[in-house]
Design a protein around this motif. Structure first.
Motif, PDB file in Angstrom:
ATOM      1  N   PRO A 357       0.796  -1.229   0.000  1.00  0.00           N
ATOM      2  CA  PRO A 357       0.000   0.000   0.000  1.00  0.00           C
ATOM      3  C   PRO A 357       0.829   1.281   0.000  1.00  0.00           C
ATOM      4  CG  PRO A 357      -0.027  -0.991   2.179  1.00  0.00           C
ATOM      5  CD  PRO A 357       0.621  -1.985   1.253  1.00  0.00           C
ATOM      6  N   ARG A 358       2.106   1.169   0.328  1.00  0.00           N
ATOM      7  CA  ARG A 358       2.997   2.331   0.335  1.00  0.00           C
ATOM      8  C   ARG A 358       4.259   1.986  -0.439  1.00  0.00           C
ATOM      9  NH1 ARG A 358       6.017   4.811   5.711  1.00  0.00           N
ATOM     10  NH2 ARG A 358       7.245   6.410   4.617  1.00  0.00           N
ATOM     11  N   GLU A 359       4.700   2.878  -1.282  1.00  0.00           N
ATOM     12  CA  GLU A 359       5.914   2.654  -2.056  1.00  0.00           C
ATOM     13  C   GLU A 359       7.088   2.420  -1.108  1.00  0.00           C
ATOM     14  OE1 GLU A 359       8.268   1.999  -5.267  1.00  0.00           O
ATOM     15  OE2 GLU A 359       6.107   2.323  -5.263  1.00  0.00           O
ATOM     16  N   MET A 360       7.839   1.363  -1.386  1.00  0.00           N
ATOM     17  CA  MET A 360       8.953   0.996  -0.511  1.00  0.00           C
ATOM     18  C   MET A 360      10.242   0.994  -1.321  1.00  0.00           C
ATOM     19  SD  MET A 360       9.330  -2.349   1.977  1.00  0.00           S
ATOM     20  CE  MET A 360       7.946  -1.845   2.999  1.00  0.00           C
ATOM     21  N   ARG A 361      11.148   1.880  -0.968  1.00  0.00           N
ATOM     22  CA  ARG A 361      12.429   1.983  -1.653  1.00  0.00           C
ATOM     23  C   ARG A 361      13.425   0.980  -1.067  1.00  0.00           C
ATOM     24  NH1 ARG A 361      14.133   7.712  -0.047  1.00  0.00           N
ATOM     25  NH2 ARG A 361      13.460   6.751   1.919  1.00  0.00           N
ATOM     26  N   ARG A 362      14.487   0.752  -1.799  1.00  0.00           N
ATOM     27  CA  ARG A 362      15.549  -0.123  -1.281  1.00  0.00           C
ATOM     28  C   ARG A 362      16.067   0.414   0.042  1.00  0.00           C
ATOM     29  NH1 ARG A 362      20.874   0.216  -0.889  1.00  0.00           N
ATOM     30  NH2 ARG A 362      22.126  -1.728  -0.849  1.00  0.00           N
ATOM     31  N   GLU A 363      16.190   1.736   0.147  1.00  0.00           N
ATOM     32  CA  GLU A 363      16.696   2.340   1.383  1.00  0.00           C
ATOM     33  C   GLU A 363      15.758   2.078   2.553  1.00  0.00           C
ATOM     34  OE1 GLU A 363      16.472   3.827  -1.551  1.00  0.00           O
ATOM     35  OE2 GLU A 363      18.610   3.895  -2.059  1.00  0.00           O
TER      36      GLU A 363
END
Length: 373
Positions: A357-363
């Motif tokens: 539901p939320r964009e998840m970056r590698r960081e």
């Protein structure tokens, strides 16, 4: 478009036998179909109690399923299937045994290789019967259409999804789980919880699945601590078995999200058991997603008995730790210098992260690993 206007396909095993004593259902079921030659796919413990199934005729056993099965493990099972030529394949165990059983039921004689069927609905068909008998409460694989196998060359999981891998008979007999140790009960219980919670908060969430997802979370909240404290608590075992089944219902049409993507490298790279990996990661992804799905996150916490908690991470982490689960990666022999590589691998699992539901970056993933370390 509202969720109710979004189409969804719901596939279930043709028959589900749930409850104490239901392991006795598989023998008569096989006899009714004229089955005289079966292949049971199991780990060592369950391979030693195949007689519980009461299967008719000639019964062969592939009894060396690995906790995290890889291609070599699958190839060995397929080789035995080629020799036995079974009319019925039975998965007898947890998710690993049941996942291998699905592939053993569809690949022999099909002309297809494993790599040719990776992905959604690429399996050509199935010529044998398939039954699943669950002995743990976590994966829900007995009800699902997916199978996961690790590719040692890439250290990634290969995911096969097909309606042809849905069982003709799924047996969920909670008494078979009475022998599961407390630590495994706790970890696999959180795996069932993660299936439900991730599906409930997914971008692909749907009202037809929300019903099962939320009730599955409630069942885990009510019964998991009881089963960990007293493994002989038959009502608690039955409650967890039902939660696991409901989690399996969530996997086909909706599936998991970031929690499982972030957990996978722990298993493929460092052999952390899947349920334990999901348990360690669960609080971190639940908290990360809370801002995107605040109402559903509140419902998850309430269903776990954590209603009113202001700190999602602290509340859910404390709940898991109270079950005796080791929540630190450093205590699970995960090297700190591998965290960046793990973050890259997890971030590449788009089939799950794209549902989050939320964009998840590698960081973001790397920060979770460091927080869990």
């Amino acid at each position: 478009m509202t969720d109710l206007l979004r189409p969804i396909d719901l596939d279930r095993p043709a028959r589900i036998a749930f409850g104490p004593g239901q392991v006795d259902a598989i023998g008569p079921w096989a006899r009714e179909r004229g089955i005289t030659r079966s292949l049971v796919v199991a780990g060592g413990f369950n391979a030693a109690r195949v007689d519980l199934l009461g299967l008719p005729g000639e019964v062969s056993v592939f009894g060396t399923v690995k906790p995290e099965p890889d291609i070599a493990n699958l190839d060995a099972a397929l080789a035995l299937a080629d020799c036995v030529q079974p009319q019925l394949v039975v998965g007898f165990g947890g998710g690993s045994a049941m996942d291998l059983a699905k592939l053993v039921a569809v690949l022999p004689g099909s002309g297809q290789t494993l790599h040719e069927v990776v992905g959604p609905e690429k399996v050509a068909g199935r010529r044998v019967a398939l039954a699943q008998v669950s002995t743990t409460s976590g994966t829900g694989s007995e009800a699902g259409s997916r199978a996961l196998v690790t590719d040692p060359a890439t250290q990634n999981k290969l995911a096969v999804q097909s309606r042809h891998m849905i069982a003709d008979l799924a047996v969920v007999a909670p008494d078979l789980t009475l022998s599961v140790p407390a630590a495994v009960t706790a970890a696999t219980g959180v795996d069932a919880l993660a299936h439900c919670a991730e599906a409930f908060t997914s971008r692909r969430a749907h009202p037809t699945i929300d019903l099962y997802a939320l009730e599955g979370i409630r069942l885990v909240g009510r019964f998991l601590a009881r089963a960990v404290a007293d493994g002989a608590d038959r009502e608690a075992r039955a409650g967890l078995a039902l939660a696991s089944l409901y989690g399996g219902f969530c996997l086909g049409p909706v599936n998991t999200t970031a929690g499982h993507a972030v957990a996978y490298p722990l298993g493929t790279r460092h052999h952390v058991a899947h349920g334990l990996a999901c348990a360690v990661i669960f609080p971190h992804t639940l908290a990360f997603n809370a801002s995107a799905v605040p109402e559903k996150t509140a419902l998850v916490l309430h269903a776990l008995g954590l209603g009113g908690a202001s700190d999602v991470l602290a509340a859910s982490h404390g709940w898991c730790a109270s079950l005796g689960i080791e929540m630190r990666l450093s205590r699970l022999d995960v090297p700190e210098d591998d965290l960046p590589v793990m973050a890259s691998e997890a971030h590449a699992i788009r089939r799950l992260l794209d549902n989050n539901p939320r964009e998840m970056r590698r960081e973001d993933i790397l920060a979770m690993y460091r927080s869990a370390f």
